[in-house]
Design a protein around this motif. Sequence first.
Motif, short mmCIF file in Angstrom:
data_model
loop_
_atom_site.label_atom_id
_atom_site.label_comp_id
_atom_site.label_asym_id
_atom_site.label_seq_id
_atom_site.Cartn_x
_atom_site.Cartn_y
_atom_site.Cartn_z
N PRO A 107 84.21 -36.07 48.11
CA PRO A 107 83.97 -36.61 46.76
C PRO A 107 82.56 -37.15 46.58
N ASP A 108 81.97 -37.67 47.67
CA ASP A 108 80.61 -38.19 47.53
C ASP A 108 79.63 -37.07 47.18
N ARG A 109 79.81 -35.91 47.82
CA ARG A 109 78.93 -34.78 47.54
C ARG A 109 79.14 -34.26 46.11
N MET A 110 80.36 -34.33 45.63
CA MET A 110 80.62 -33.88 44.26
C MET A 110 80.06 -34.85 43.24
N LEU A 111 80.23 -36.15 43.49
CA LEU A 111 79.82 -37.15 42.51
C LEU A 111 78.31 -37.39 42.51
N GLY A 112 77.67 -37.21 43.67
CA GLY A 112 76.26 -37.55 43.77
C GLY A 112 75.38 -36.95 42.69
N PRO A 113 75.34 -35.63 42.55
CA PRO A 113 74.49 -35.03 41.51
C PRO A 113 74.92 -35.42 40.10
N LEU A 114 76.24 -35.51 39.87
CA LEU A 114 76.74 -35.85 38.54
C LEU A 114 76.33 -37.27 38.16
#
Length: 342
Positions: free
Chosen positions: A215-222
């Motif tokens: 989830p951190d990788r998904m949320l980071g750019p967003l």
Amino acid sequence: MNTTPQPDPRDRPARLTVGVVGAGRVGPALAASLQLAGHRPVAVSGVSDASRRRAAALLPDVPLMRPAEVLERAELVLLTVPDDALPGLVTGLAETGAVRPGQLLVHTSGRYGARVLDPALRAGALPLALHPAMTFTGTPVDVQRLAGCSFGVTAPEELRLAAEALVIEMGGEPEWIAEDKRPLYHAALALGANHLVTLVAQSMELLRTAGVEAPDRMLGPLLGASLDNALRSGDAALTGPVARGDAGTVAAHIVELRAHAPQAVAGYLAMARATADRALDHGLLKAELAEDLLGVLADGTAGTGGTAGTDRTDGTDGIDRTDGTDGSDGTDGSDGTEGDAR
């Protein structure tokens, strides 16, 4: 009020001995930053094992001492204790005679201005409130983060230059905050920074529940893009189902949250209502769509039949849109073309 003439801080030696009372996450980092500017940390106080470890990591070879001994050795003293402990600490130090005339006494509380240091002022100290608008980890990375960090500065007018000079020496940017505006200033920072951590942590928990492995990788750019858009464009950066008036999608969210994370429902509803109000005020949320949306938010129930949008194929839930109108390509102003609103 102490009537003894106070020395002009501009007449003080350029380099100062520095003491820290309260080796939490902030004090050692500020002292280490001042050390890089040529000042000399000479004493630090800390009670817990964690405080002692932080002091050892950031201020090696600086001796641990009692607070009164720190004041005895230092020309510049950083009072970096929790807000609620600060008034009692200042009063106690002043009453025991630990404060010396001409001593620079700096606290880092966001809530308080310089007035909380009045007991020390009456003892002849020079009071400064320097609050770094930064989150601290208690590790050496904090010193690097001070570069370009804004500081909320409050001090008597005659000490303004001294306060601003210290901030600049730490790599920061001084921002003058009036004494009576300190609580509001601090509330604004807490609303943005502290609550952000809670929101991000909740988002990661929900993504894990939904089966997302990173989830951190998904949320980071967003989140990085959202923050940048918000800082550039303010409310014009609002996107998502609330700003669009997708009542069905919001209702579906509430159903899922009640089932999987009931503790997050109240926060979701509160933030959605605030978002809806701002979207309405700025003309982003159409009035004809707002009524159904606000109705969903008012009672926190789904009640919109099959319009929840969990399997919609027209893209109006903003998940699989290919026309970019949910802002993923910047066409709603996320690329900053509407002007810098900071």
